[in-house]
Motif scaffolding. Sequence first.
Motif, PDB file in Angstrom:
ATOM      1  N   GLY A  66       0.805  -1.219   0.000  1.00  0.00           N
ATOM      2  CA  GLY A  66       0.000   0.000   0.000  1.00  0.00           C
ATOM      3  C   GLY A  66       0.838   1.270   0.000  1.00  0.00           C
ATOM      4  O   GLY A  66       1.938   1.307   0.565  1.00  0.00           O
ATOM      5  N   ILE A  67       0.301   2.293  -0.616  1.00  0.00           N
ATOM      6  CA  ILE A  67       0.999   3.571  -0.744  1.00  0.00           C
ATOM      7  C   ILE A  67       1.313   4.185   0.617  1.00  0.00           C
ATOM      8  O   ILE A  67       2.366   4.801   0.819  1.00  0.00           O
ATOM      9  CB  ILE A  67       0.142   4.563  -1.562  1.00  0.00           C
ATOM     10  CG1 ILE A  67       0.042   4.101  -3.004  1.00  0.00           C
ATOM     11  CG2 ILE A  67       0.722   5.972  -1.503  1.00  0.00           C
ATOM     12  CD1 ILE A  67       1.347   4.231  -3.763  1.00  0.00           C
ATOM     13  N   THR A  68       0.429   4.014   1.569  1.00  0.00           N
ATOM     14  CA  THR A  68       0.648   4.581   2.910  1.00  0.00           C
ATOM     15  C   THR A  68       1.678   3.792   3.705  1.00  0.00           C
ATOM     16  O   THR A  68       2.110   4.219   4.777  1.00  0.00           O
ATOM     17  CB  THR A  68      -0.661   4.592   3.718  1.00  0.00           C
ATOM     18  OG1 THR A  68      -1.068   3.232   3.947  1.00  0.00           O
ATOM     19  CG2 THR A  68      -1.763   5.355   2.986  1.00  0.00           C
ATOM     20  N   ARG A  69       2.047   2.625   3.221  1.00  0.00           N
ATOM     21  CA  ARG A  69       2.954   1.663   3.877  1.00  0.00           C
ATOM     22  C   ARG A  69       2.333   1.046   5.131  1.00  0.00           C
ATOM     23  O   ARG A  69       3.019   0.371   5.904  1.00  0.00           O
ATOM     24  CB  ARG A  69       4.306   2.308   4.208  1.00  0.00           C
ATOM     25  CG  ARG A  69       5.082   2.665   2.958  1.00  0.00           C
ATOM     26  CD  ARG A  69       6.548   2.810   3.225  1.00  0.00           C
ATOM     27  NE  ARG A  69       6.871   4.091   3.821  1.00  0.00           N
ATOM     28  CZ  ARG A  69       7.948   4.332   4.563  1.00  0.00           C
ATOM     29  NH1 ARG A  69       8.805   3.376   4.805  1.00  0.00           N
ATOM     30  NH2 ARG A  69       8.172   5.523   5.049  1.00  0.00           N
ATOM     31  N   LYS A  70       1.031   1.271   5.309  1.00  0.00           N
ATOM     32  CA  LYS A  70       0.348   0.692   6.464  1.00  0.00           C
ATOM     33  C   LYS A  70      -0.594  -0.440   6.061  1.00  0.00           C
ATOM     34  O   LYS A  70      -1.347  -0.940   6.906  1.00  0.00           O
ATOM     35  CB  LYS A  70      -0.455   1.777   7.190  1.00  0.00           C
ATOM     36  CG  LYS A  70       0.413   2.825   7.857  1.00  0.00           C
ATOM     37  CD  LYS A  70      -0.436   3.797   8.643  1.00  0.00           C
ATOM     38  CE  LYS A  70       0.428   4.826   9.348  1.00  0.00           C
ATOM     39  NZ  LYS A  70      -0.400   5.767  10.132  1.00  0.00           N
TER      40      LYS A  70
END
Lengths: 112, 113
Positions: A66-70
């Motif tokens: 995911g782009i948010t890294r979460k």
Amino acid sequence: GQQLNQSPQSMFIQEGEDVSMNCTSSSIFNTWLWYKQDPGEGPVLLIALYKAGELTSNGRLTAQFGITRKDSFLNISASIPSDVGIYFCAGPLSSNTGKLIFGQGTTLQVKP
Amino acid sequence: EAQVTQNPRYLITVTGKKLTVTCSQNMNHEYMSWYRQDPGLGLRQIYYSMNVEVTDKGDVPEGYKVSRKEKRNFPLILESPSPNQTSLYFCASSSGTEWGIQYFGAGTRLSVL
């Protein structure tokens, strides 16, 4: 402690259907890993992701960082009976601690 | 064949009777780890070792001991097992550089009565 939340907890699908599952965290991860555990065996690595936004395939499996890294996602296309098992997401707490955190797992059952 | 070997595969014991679960890997891996798997909780790390003579606590170390005297072996010791340690245990190993990519043994199912 740190948690990875997997969704859904279980899935019962018809052979040939596509499957989607995801994993979320309240903290940022620099690596996301997806493992599969066949009944009666230990987990086996399916896909490793190292970069935000990365999309990686392994046969009928596709995983995304995911782009948010979460968060991370795993898709299985055209499921077959041997896809049955428990799918785990996992992530190292940091690059050098040695601590690996696993999600609770998504149990997949496939009806022929 | 590259593998992680755990013994025994199944064990039934009684409260308080010391036991050891052995783990051995033949891949010359620096990193080794122990996990327990319980329904609804996924895999939780008990202890890990980044190299020989180096061990650290994971998320659930209470009631367990480990040692890493040689590279290939990483035994898990329960000095005084209790019923809440009834679980499925996995040993895993990996290279030092990619320690997140782990190779798992087949598991040890432990019942403490």
